[in-house]
Design a protein around this motif. Structure first.
Motif, PDB file in Angstrom:
ATOM      1  N   ALA A  60       0.728  -0.979  -0.084  1.00  9.21           N
ATOM      2  CA  ALA A  60       0.053  -0.142  -0.030  1.00  9.21           C
ATOM      3  C   ALA A  60       0.889   1.211  -0.100  1.00  9.21           C
ATOM      4  CB  ALA A  60      -0.890   0.006   1.229  1.00  9.21           C
ATOM      5  N   LEU A  61       1.910   1.089   0.670  1.00  6.49           N
ATOM      6  CA  LEU A  61       2.942   2.343   0.880  1.00  6.49           C
ATOM      7  C   LEU A  61       3.892   2.160  -0.423  1.00  6.49           C
ATOM      8  CD1 LEU A  61       3.334   2.547   4.614  1.00  6.49           C
ATOM      9  CD2 LEU A  61       1.966   4.105   3.102  1.00  6.49           C
ATOM     10  N   ARG A  62       3.733   1.332  -1.198  1.00  4.26           N
ATOM     11  CA  ARG A  62       4.697   1.262  -2.409  1.00  4.26           C
ATOM     12  C   ARG A  62       6.134   1.055  -1.956  1.00  4.26           C
ATOM     13  NH1 ARG A  62       0.739   4.481  -4.337  1.00  4.26           N
ATOM     14  NH2 ARG A  62      -0.258   3.779  -6.237  1.00  4.26           N
ATOM     15  N   VAL A  63       6.480   0.249  -0.926  1.00  5.65           N
ATOM     16  CA  VAL A  63       7.892  -0.094  -0.504  1.00  5.65           C
ATOM     17  C   VAL A  63       8.563  -0.907  -1.594  1.00  5.65           C
ATOM     18  CG1 VAL A  63       9.198  -0.982   1.543  1.00  5.65           C
ATOM     19  CG2 VAL A  63       7.172   0.411   1.982  1.00  5.65           C
ATOM     20  N   LYS A  64       9.639  -0.542  -2.237  1.00  7.60           N
ATOM     21  CA  LYS A  64      10.121  -1.343  -3.138  1.00  7.60           C
ATOM     22  C   LYS A  64      11.530  -1.798  -2.622  1.00  7.60           C
ATOM     23  CE  LYS A  64       6.841  -0.784  -6.158  1.00  7.60           C
ATOM     24  NZ  LYS A  64       5.630  -1.395  -5.874  1.00  7.60           N
ATOM     25  N   GLY A  65      12.472  -0.759  -2.113  1.00  7.53           N
ATOM     26  CA  GLY A  65      13.662  -1.017  -1.675  1.00  7.53           C
ATOM     27  C   GLY A  65      13.654  -1.241  -0.342  1.00  7.53           C
ATOM     28  N   LEU A  66      14.845  -1.873   0.157  1.00  8.68           N
ATOM     29  CA  LEU A  66      15.015  -1.895   1.825  1.00  8.68           C
ATOM     30  C   LEU A  66      16.257  -1.567   2.166  1.00  8.68           C
ATOM     31  CD1 LEU A  66      13.335  -5.412   2.243  1.00  8.68           C
ATOM     32  CD2 LEU A  66      12.264  -3.300   2.748  1.00  8.68           C
ATOM     33  N   PRO A  67      16.480  -0.886   2.976  1.00  9.33           N
ATOM     34  CA  PRO A  67      15.468  -0.423   4.005  1.00  9.33           C
ATOM     35  C   PRO A  67      14.682   0.700   3.636  1.00  9.33           C
ATOM     36  CG  PRO A  67      17.347   0.567   4.960  1.00  9.33           C
ATOM     37  CD  PRO A  67      17.852  -0.436   3.866  1.00  9.33           C
ATOM     38  N   THR A  68      13.470   0.975   3.640  1.00  9.32           N
ATOM     39  CA  THR A  68      12.447   2.331   3.368  1.00  9.32           C
ATOM     40  C   THR A  68      12.325   2.919   4.556  1.00  9.32           C
ATOM     41  OG1 THR A  68      11.795   1.527   1.375  1.00  9.32           O
ATOM     42  CG2 THR A  68      10.679   3.256   2.407  1.00  9.32           C
ATOM     43  N   LEU A  69      12.882   3.941   4.496  1.00 11.64           N
ATOM     44  CA  LEU A  69      12.527   4.897   6.072  1.00 11.64           C
ATOM     45  C   LEU A  69      11.522   5.912   5.827  1.00 11.64           C
ATOM     46  CD1 LEU A  69      16.250   5.422   6.851  1.00 11.64           C
ATOM     47  CD2 LEU A  69      14.567   3.962   8.094  1.00 11.64           C
ATOM     48  N   MET A  70      10.426   6.346   6.617  1.00 12.46           N
ATOM     49  CA  MET A  70       9.607   7.224   6.280  1.00 12.46           C
ATOM     50  C   MET A  70       9.180   8.081   7.706  1.00 12.46           C
ATOM     51  SD  MET A  70       6.550   5.123   4.561  1.00 12.46           S
ATOM     52  CE  MET A  70       7.063   3.925   3.041  1.00 12.46           C
ATOM     53  N   ILE A  71       9.183   9.206   7.463  1.00 15.42           N
ATOM     54  CA  ILE A  71       8.665  10.072   8.900  1.00 15.42           C
ATOM     55  C   ILE A  71       7.326  10.776   8.667  1.00 15.42           C
ATOM     56  CG2 ILE A  71       9.082  11.943  10.142  1.00 15.42           C
ATOM     57  CD1 ILE A  71      12.139  11.706   9.462  1.00 15.42           C
ATOM     58  N   TYR A  72       6.586  10.173   9.577  1.00 13.57           N
ATOM     59  CA  TYR A  72       5.038  10.849   9.617  1.00 13.57           C
ATOM     60  C   TYR A  72       5.021  11.865  10.811  1.00 13.57           C
ATOM     61  CZ  TYR A  72       3.168   7.514   6.216  1.00 13.57           C
ATOM     62  OH  TYR A  72       2.916   6.749   5.106  1.00 13.57           O
ATOM     63  N   LYS A  73       4.112  12.809  10.432  1.00 11.18           N
ATOM     64  CA  LYS A  73       3.933  13.804  11.521  1.00 11.18           C
ATOM     65  C   LYS A  73       2.486  14.112  11.420  1.00 11.18           C
ATOM     66  CE  LYS A  73       4.386  16.804  14.895  1.00 11.18           C
ATOM     67  NZ  LYS A  73       5.173  18.169  15.190  1.00 11.18           N
ATOM     68  N   GLY A  74       1.692  13.900  12.517  1.00  9.67           N
ATOM     69  CA  GLY A  74       0.233  14.195  12.468  1.00  9.67           C
ATOM     70  C   GLY A  74      -0.639  13.231  11.346  1.00  9.67           C
ATOM     71  N   GLY A  75      -0.035  12.110  11.224  1.00 17.39           N
ATOM     72  CA  GLY A  75      -0.819  11.274  10.166  1.00 17.39           C
ATOM     73  C   GLY A  75      -0.409  11.656   8.416  1.00 17.39           C
ATOM     74  N   GLU A  76       0.441  12.460   8.307  1.00 19.51           N
ATOM     75  CA  GLU A  76       0.937  12.914   7.242  1.00 19.51           C
ATOM     76  C   GLU A  76       2.373  12.611   6.918  1.00 19.51           C
ATOM     77  OE1 GLU A  76      -0.951  14.331   4.736  1.00 19.51           O
ATOM     78  OE2 GLU A  76      -2.584  14.050   5.853  1.00 19.51           O
ATOM     79  N   MET A  77       2.713  12.132   5.817  1.00 22.88           N
ATOM     80  CA  MET A  77       4.210  11.497   5.454  1.00 22.88           C
ATOM     81  C   MET A  77       4.793  12.894   5.152  1.00 22.88           C
ATOM     82  SD  MET A  77       5.935   9.211   2.466  1.00 22.88           S
ATOM     83  CE  MET A  77       4.682   7.889   2.526  1.00 22.88           C
ATOM     84  N   VAL A  78       6.082  13.191   5.815  1.00 22.95           N
ATOM     85  CA  VAL A  78       6.745  14.332   5.518  1.00 22.95           C
ATOM     86  C   VAL A  78       7.976  14.184   4.987  1.00 22.95           C
ATOM     87  CG1 VAL A  78       5.620  15.679   7.329  1.00 22.95           C
ATOM     88  CG2 VAL A  78       7.474  14.477   8.020  1.00 22.95           C
ATOM     89  N   TRP A  79       8.720  12.824   4.942  1.00 22.69           N
ATOM     90  CA  TRP A  79       9.874  12.478   4.433  1.00 22.69           C
ATOM     91  C   TRP A  79       9.811  10.890   4.072  1.00 22.69           C
ATOM     92  CZ3 TRP A  79      13.899   9.431   6.150  1.00 22.69           C
ATOM     93  CH2 TRP A  79      15.047   9.421   5.709  1.00 22.69           C
ATOM     94  N   ARG A  80      10.376  10.427   3.099  1.00 22.00           N
ATOM     95  CA  ARG A  80      10.699   9.340   2.645  1.00 22.00           C
ATOM     96  C   ARG A  80      12.067   8.912   2.249  1.00 22.00           C
ATOM     97  NH1 ARG A  80       6.464   5.282   0.111  1.00 22.00           N
ATOM     98  NH2 ARG A  80       7.874   3.838  -0.707  1.00 22.00           N
ATOM     99  N   HIS A  81      12.637   7.849   2.337  1.00 21.11           N
ATOM    100  CA  HIS A  81      14.087   7.548   1.687  1.00 21.11           C
ATOM    101  C   HIS A  81      14.285   6.185   1.582  1.00 21.11           C
ATOM    102  CE1 HIS A  81      18.233   7.970   1.201  1.00 21.11           C
ATOM    103  NE2 HIS A  81      18.698   7.189   1.803  1.00 21.11           N
ATOM    104  N   SER A  82      14.751   5.514   0.516  1.00 18.84           N
ATOM    105  CA  SER A  82      14.981   4.122   0.474  1.00 18.84           C
ATOM    106  C   SER A  82      16.609   4.002   0.509  1.00 18.84           C
ATOM    107  CB  SER A  82      14.636   3.596  -0.981  1.00 18.84           C
ATOM    108  OG  SER A  82      13.241   3.600  -0.996  1.00 18.84           O
ATOM    109  N   GLY A  83      16.915   3.111   1.313  1.00 21.77           N
ATOM    110  CA  GLY A  83      18.604   3.063   1.536  1.00 21.77           C
ATOM    111  C   GLY A  83      18.809   3.401   3.028  1.00 21.77           C
ATOM    112  N   GLU A  84      19.954   2.884   3.266  1.00 20.87           N
ATOM    113  CA  GLU A  84      20.543   3.567   4.725  1.00 20.87           C
ATOM    114  C   GLU A  84      20.729   4.902   4.788  1.00 20.87           C
ATOM    115  OE1 GLU A  84      24.006   0.953   5.943  1.00 20.87           O
ATOM    116  OE2 GLU A  84      23.736  -0.254   4.112  1.00 20.87           O
ATOM    117  N   GLN A  85      20.865   5.089   6.091  1.00 21.38           N
ATOM    118  CA  GLN A  85      20.827   6.688   6.654  1.00 21.38           C
ATOM    119  C   GLN A  85      21.583   6.455   7.799  1.00 21.38           C
ATOM    120  OE1 GLN A  85      20.375   9.808   5.591  1.00 21.38           O
ATOM    121  NE2 GLN A  85      19.273   9.737   3.753  1.00 21.38           N
ATOM    122  N   ASP A  86      22.391   7.688   7.965  1.00 19.40           N
ATOM    123  CA  ASP A  86      23.318   7.657   9.352  1.00 19.40           C
ATOM    124  C   ASP A  86      22.195   8.371  10.520  1.00 19.40           C
ATOM    125  OD1 ASP A  86      24.524  10.689   9.868  1.00 19.40           O
ATOM    126  OD2 ASP A  86      24.077  10.371   7.740  1.00 19.40           O
TER     127      ASP A  86
END
Length: 98
Positions: A60-86
């Motif tokens: 449903a969230l169209r997660v293709k690559g792993l890891p996929t990171l998302m930040i939600y605030k108040g029910g809304e997605m505000v950031w998304r990234h596929s791949g590692e982050q520090d």
């Protein structure tokens, strides 16, 4: 899906980590996310979601690559990234949404 809505519809930023145990990049993020959780305390929430056990949500969230990171605030997605982050990048992003 209603439980997912309850998870993300809160007043603190929520970092979602979509992962699998068999994906090397996903498992490499585990200690990073522990560091982020320790640094943020109760100012943010970190939730790990196993894609193998939650395929309907991942699709449903169209997660293709792993890891996929998302930040939600108040029910809304505000950031998304596929791949590692520090940890410092993730902490900075979360602090920007407090």
């Amino acid at each position: 899906m209603s439980k997912f809505g309850e998870l993300i519809d809160i007043n603190v930023p929520v970092l979602l980590d979509f992962y699998t145990d068999w994906n090397e990049s996903s498992t490499a993020m585990h200690p990073v996310l522990r560091d982020v959780a320790a640094a943020m305390g109760d100012k943010a929430k970190i939730i790990k979601i196993d894609v193998d056990k939650n395929q309907e949500l991942a699709n449903a969230l169209r997660v293709k690559g792993l890891p996929t990171l998302m930040i939600y605030k108040g029910g809304e997605m505000v950031w998304r990234h596929s791949g590692e982050q520090d940890a410092n990048t993730l902490i900075g992003l979360l602090q920007g949404h407090i």
